[in-house]
Design a protein around this motif. Structure first.
Motif, PDB file in Angstrom:
ATOM      1  N   UNK A 108      17.578 -24.937  67.660  1.00 49.16           N
ATOM      2  CA  UNK A 108      16.481 -24.068  67.238  1.00 49.16           C
ATOM      3  C   UNK A 108      16.568 -22.700  67.923  1.00 49.16           C
ATOM      4  N   UNK A 109      16.919 -22.708  69.209  1.00 49.14           N
ATOM      5  CA  UNK A 109      17.061 -21.444  69.938  1.00 49.14           C
ATOM      6  C   UNK A 109      18.195 -20.605  69.361  1.00 49.14           C
ATOM      7  N   UNK A 110      19.313 -21.240  69.044  1.00 46.80           N
ATOM      8  CA  UNK A 110      20.426 -20.506  68.433  1.00 46.80           C
ATOM      9  C   UNK A 110      20.000 -19.881  67.106  1.00 46.80           C
ATOM     10  N   UNK A 111      19.275 -20.643  66.297  1.00 44.98           N
ATOM     11  CA  UNK A 111      18.856 -20.132  64.988  1.00 44.98           C
ATOM     12  C   UNK A 111      17.921 -18.936  65.127  1.00 44.98           C
ATOM     13  N   UNK A 112      17.082 -18.952  66.145  1.00 39.63           N
ATOM     14  CA  UNK A 112      16.134 -17.844  66.329  1.00 39.63           C
ATOM     15  C   UNK A 112      16.812 -16.587  66.875  1.00 39.63           C
ATOM     16  N   UNK A 113      17.923 -16.764  67.564  1.00 46.88           N
ATOM     17  CA  UNK A 113      18.464 -15.635  68.318  1.00 46.88           C
ATOM     18  C   UNK A 113      19.872 -15.203  67.909  1.00 46.88           C
ATOM     19  N   UNK A 114      20.807 -16.123  67.797  1.00 46.00           N
ATOM     20  CA  UNK A 114      22.217 -15.729  67.737  1.00 46.00           C
ATOM     21  C   UNK A 114      22.995 -16.253  66.538  1.00 46.00           C
ATOM     22  N   UNK A 115      22.452 -17.195  65.754  1.00 46.34           N
ATOM     23  CA  UNK A 115      23.227 -17.859  64.713  1.00 46.34           C
ATOM     24  C   UNK A 115      22.542 -17.768  63.349  1.00 46.34           C
ATOM     25  N   UNK A 142      25.562 -32.018  50.606  1.00 45.90           N
ATOM     26  CA  UNK A 142      25.089 -30.758  51.178  1.00 45.90           C
ATOM     27  C   UNK A 142      25.297 -30.768  52.688  1.00 45.90           C
ATOM     28  N   UNK A 143      26.398 -30.179  53.143  1.00 48.44           N
ATOM     29  CA  UNK A 143      26.683 -30.027  54.564  1.00 48.44           C
ATOM     30  C   UNK A 143      26.199 -28.655  55.032  1.00 48.44           C
ATOM     31  N   UNK A 144      26.397 -28.351  56.320  1.00 46.89           N
ATOM     32  CA  UNK A 144      25.923 -27.069  56.836  1.00 46.89           C
ATOM     33  C   UNK A 144      26.993 -26.404  57.696  1.00 46.89           C
ATOM     34  N   UNK A 145      26.813 -25.091  57.884  1.00 49.61           N
ATOM     35  CA  UNK A 145      27.685 -24.289  58.737  1.00 49.61           C
ATOM     36  C   UNK A 145      26.779 -23.345  59.522  1.00 49.61           C
ATOM     37  N   UNK A 146      26.711 -23.535  60.843  1.00 49.41           N
ATOM     38  CA  UNK A 146      25.876 -22.720  61.723  1.00 49.41           C
ATOM     39  C   UNK A 146      26.802 -21.815  62.528  1.00 49.41           C
ATOM     40  N   UNK A 147      26.769 -20.531  62.255  1.00 50.76           N
ATOM     41  CA  UNK A 147      27.767 -19.627  62.819  1.00 50.76           C
ATOM     42  C   UNK A 147      27.107 -18.457  63.540  1.00 50.76           C
ATOM     43  N   UNK A 148      27.782 -17.908  64.570  1.00 51.99           N
ATOM     44  CA  UNK A 148      27.236 -16.754  65.298  1.00 51.99           C
ATOM     45  C   UNK A 148      27.125 -15.529  64.401  1.00 51.99           C
ATOM     46  N   UNK A 149      26.109 -14.719  64.645  1.00 54.74           N
ATOM     47  CA  UNK A 149      25.899 -13.514  63.855  1.00 54.74           C
ATOM     48  C   UNK A 149      27.004 -12.488  64.074  1.00 54.74           C
ATOM     49  N   UNK A 150      27.720 -12.576  65.209  1.00 54.56           N
ATOM     50  CA  UNK A 150      28.789 -11.612  65.473  1.00 54.56           C
ATOM     51  C   UNK A 150      29.989 -11.846  64.567  1.00 54.56           C
ATOM     52  N   UNK A 151      30.076 -13.020  63.945  1.00 54.72           N
ATOM     53  CA  UNK A 151      31.147 -13.289  62.991  1.00 54.72           C
ATOM     54  C   UNK A 151      30.707 -12.844  61.599  1.00 54.72           C
TER      55      UNK A 151
END
Length: 714
Positions: free
Chosen positions: A169-176, A609-618
């Motif tokens: 959840x923290x990654x989704x709010x901030x960096x991913x 339905x799979x998922x891909x959680x990736x950094x915003x810098x990519x």
């Protein structure tokens, strides 16, 4: 040691006539010092000498070996000031190792350098990473790919919304960013992970399939099958895989071209000294404290599963499958042992500065198969997986190079009552009855095809020739019926070619219509002499594959279903009859042909339905409004991200590629060519839709890489 001597009657640190407390304290100091010294100097040598012992046997043996070291340490005390019964020695040594581990962690927490050394020791860095000095200062960011096996896009969103996964959840709010992707028709780890790691899952029609040209049964969670699938993918793409350059593969079915392997199933079929697929266990268990922690957690997990199973039975929960026998131990292995060893291996890779790491955590997938993808049992596993991700993220902070962490899944799971439970007979029984063949009075159930089962076999004994695939049936007219979640495959082994609808009707006039009209079956795929391949469904529906759209009999399966069926129809090893179970869009349920109430393998619902959680810098995986479809399309995205961080990948020498190829333990295949010209499909390296991947939307945002930018070019 003093406290244990006071609590345990058969453990003494003084003579029988009594001694002063100061003398006893000195005796304890001697004993603890000798035990610590033996552990530091002798223990690594003992573990190295036991490399041929099955991995989990070593984990249990650790307790007795540790106790033996304590007995030796007590004998080294001057004046013989200590003694212990052998059983007490095991307990004392285990408690001391656990306390020492916890104490050293607590002392190191405020010192970054000390804490990094502590993490390195816990991860068994030398066991995983060799003696490499690590990347030079200023190295570009590495990539860490963590696969949460079986966690669908909806399950992840719900877990984050319910507070089960605060780290994510923290990654989704901030960096991913979170991106869904749709699997191929074969929505299971073998097809998805092969496509993700090696860029091609062509001719992988299901979890299990029968090959008429070789006369063998392929099962993706068997080491020999996994090795052969990997070999075919490398031959087809002329590319070693995603992890060829300074990569590590942990807990996966396939190696992805990595030199550093631990708990990789395809590596279990490799012979010779170069095989390190089980190295992860030995690096992990070389720290006695790890064995103590894992044994306690495993025991707790076994009792937790038994309690949850009894509770579900008493509450009359439906749907439900049997969870007795060895399953509690299989679950404990997947949710504790494999998780701990893989996480430890990943930490070692991070601290060694590996450029690319891909790891698979299978805990959720195993539990969801038996408890359901939205059950309380599965939710608790997600909570523990989130803690593992937090530990990995903490190790990233102490790594010698920056890392970009990508979280992804290979498929989801769809809930639902099993086909047998809903209709009173298995798919095999239905096929036999419709073919006029005798049906056994007692149904022979298809075992669950979860990946953890054969990973456990790899852990408790050495790979052997008996793991090669056996023929599924004699060469007679009786059909071979295989289950892959809610996807069924029916083959007639006595005919060398793909049987046509007309030939099947002449043999068994009632078979196809019985299957197509059954309320538990959604549609069939079969070849026709007049119309090419056709899709058959209830009420006499019949649509040629070349005219297939996402409407008609495939309407309930969602967008992309027609393309997925059409692609699979072009495989050389597609079954004579492909059977997809019914899907109810109102409830999201399918009917697995295996003993699973959470299943995947075919079309229908969350499994695709799979998922891909990736950094915003990519760079974004797909363009605005685009869709990411197929495991091969995901491979191209991950390959692009590797280039963004590490630059163009450098090809390895052809001799090294040839050496890896010959190290794979191959299955004899009469008349089967192992070179690229013997394989059907597009030319090596061609990952275009003609080879069967993706959609126009995905391709537009994931351009094909230039030929000169591939690594491991053969």
């Amino acid at each position: 040691m003093l406290a244990l001597a006071g609590l345990m009657p058969d453990f003494r640190l003084q003579s029988e006539d009594g001694e002063a407390i100061t003398t006893t304290a000195v005796t304890a100091a001697w004993g603890a010092g000798a035990f610590g010294l033996l552990g530091a100097l002798v223990w690594p040598l003992v573990v190295r000498a036991l490399l041929l012992v099955p991995a989990l046997v070593l984990g249990l043996l650790v307790f007795f070996l540790n106790g033996s070291l304590l007995l030796v340490a007590l004998r080294l005390i001057p004046d013989g000031g200590g003694e212990a019964a052998p059983d007490n020695a095991v307990v004392v040594a285990a408690v001391m190792s656990a306390v020492a581990s916890a104490t050293s962690t607590a002392l190191a927490v405020r010192d970054d350098n000390a804490y990094r050394r502590r993490l390195s020791r816990l991860a068994g860095r030398r066991g995983f990473a060799g003696r490499d000095p690590g990347p030079p200062a200023g190295s570009p960011p590495g990539l860490l790919f963590v696969q949460l096996d079986g966690v669908g896009h909806r399950v992840l969103r719900d877990a984050v919304g319910q507070g089960l996964m605060p780290t994510v959840a923290t990654w989704l709010r901030t960096t991913h960013r979170l991106t869904p992707w749709r699997t191929d028709w074969s929505s299971q780890t073998g097809a998805s992970q092969l496509g993700i790691l090696h860029g091609s899952n062509h001719d992988v029609p299901a979890f299990r399939w029968y090959e008429k040209d070789t006369g063998r049964l392929m099962v993706t969670n068997r080491p020999a099958s996994a090795a052969e699938m990997e070999r075919r993918a490398v031959a087809r793409t002329a590319d070693g895989g995603l992890l060829t350059v300074d990569g590590a593969s942990r807990g996966n079915l396939f190696g992805g071209g990595a030199e550093q392997l631990a708990l990789v199933l395809s590596g279990s079929a490799r012979m010779g000294r170069g095989s390190r697929s089980r190295a992860g266990y030995f690096a992990y268990f070389r720290d006695p404290a790890n064995s103590v922690r894992t044994a306690v957690s495993c025991t707790a997990e076994v009792f937790r599963e038994i309690g949850q199973s009894v509770r579900a039975r008493l509450a009359g929960e439906r749907p439900r499958v049997g969870r007795g026998g060895l399953y509690p131990f299989i679950r404990a292995f997947a949710t504790v042992v494999e998780r701990d060893v893989v996480v430890s291996a990943v930490m070692g890779d991070l601290l060694a500065g590996r450029a690319a790491v891909y790891a698979d955590l299978v805990a959720y997938d195993e539990v969801a198969h038996h408890s359901g993808p939205h059950s309380r049992d599965a939710a608790r596993v997600l909570r523990r997986l989130d803690r593992s991700l937090a530990l990995i993220a903490e190790a990233v902070e102490h790594a010698p190079r920056p890392y970009r962490l990508v979280l992804l899944s290979d498929h989801g799971q769809s809930p639902g009552e099993t086909f047998e439970s809903a209709y009173g007979l298995t798919l095999k029984d239905l096929v036999r009855a419709a073919s006029g063949l005798p049906v056994p009075r007692r149904a022979q159930r298809t075992r669950s095809g979860a990946e953890a089962r054969y990973a456990l076999r790899s852990a408790v004994r050495l790979p052997s020739a008996e793991w090669q695939e056996e023929p599924a049936a004699g060469h007679d007219s009786e059909p071979v019926v295989l289950a892959s979640g809610n996807l069924g495959l029916i083959s007639f082994p006595d005919v060398p070619h793909r049987l046509t609808r007309e030939e099947i009707d002449r043999r068994h006039p009632a078979l196809l219509r019985t299957l197509a009209d059954h309320p538990g079956i959604g549609f069939l795929l079969v070849r026709s002499e007049r119309h090419g391949s056709v899709v058959l469904a209830r009420d006499g529906q019949e649509v040629p594959v070349r005219e297939l759209t996402d409407g008609g009999p495939l309407a309930v399966f969602g967008p992309g279903a027609a393309a997925a069926v059409r692609r699979t129809d072009g495989f050389a090893h597609v079954a004579d009859i492909m059977v997809n179970s019914r899907y109810d869009p109102a409830t999201g349920e399918v009917h697995a042909f295996e003993e699973q109430i959470g299943s995947h393998g075919g079309l229908g619902g969350e499994q695709s339905e799979a998922f891909l959680l990736s950094p915003l810098v990519l760079s974004p995986p797909v363009g605005e409004g685009g869709r990411l479809v197929g495991a091969e399309a995901v491979h191209r995205v991950l390959r692009r991200w590797l280039r963004e961080g590490l630059g163009p990948q450098v090809p390895i020498a052809p001799a090294a590629a040839a050496a890896r190829e010959t190290s794979v333990h191959k299955i004899p295949a009469p008349g089967h060519e192992t070179s690229a010209p013997g394989l059907s499909g597009p030319a090596p390296g061609d990952l275009s839709p003609a080879g069967g991947s993706g959609t126009a939307d995905a391709r537009a945002d994931t351009p094909r890489e230039p030929a000169g930018d591939r690594n491991t070019r053969a």
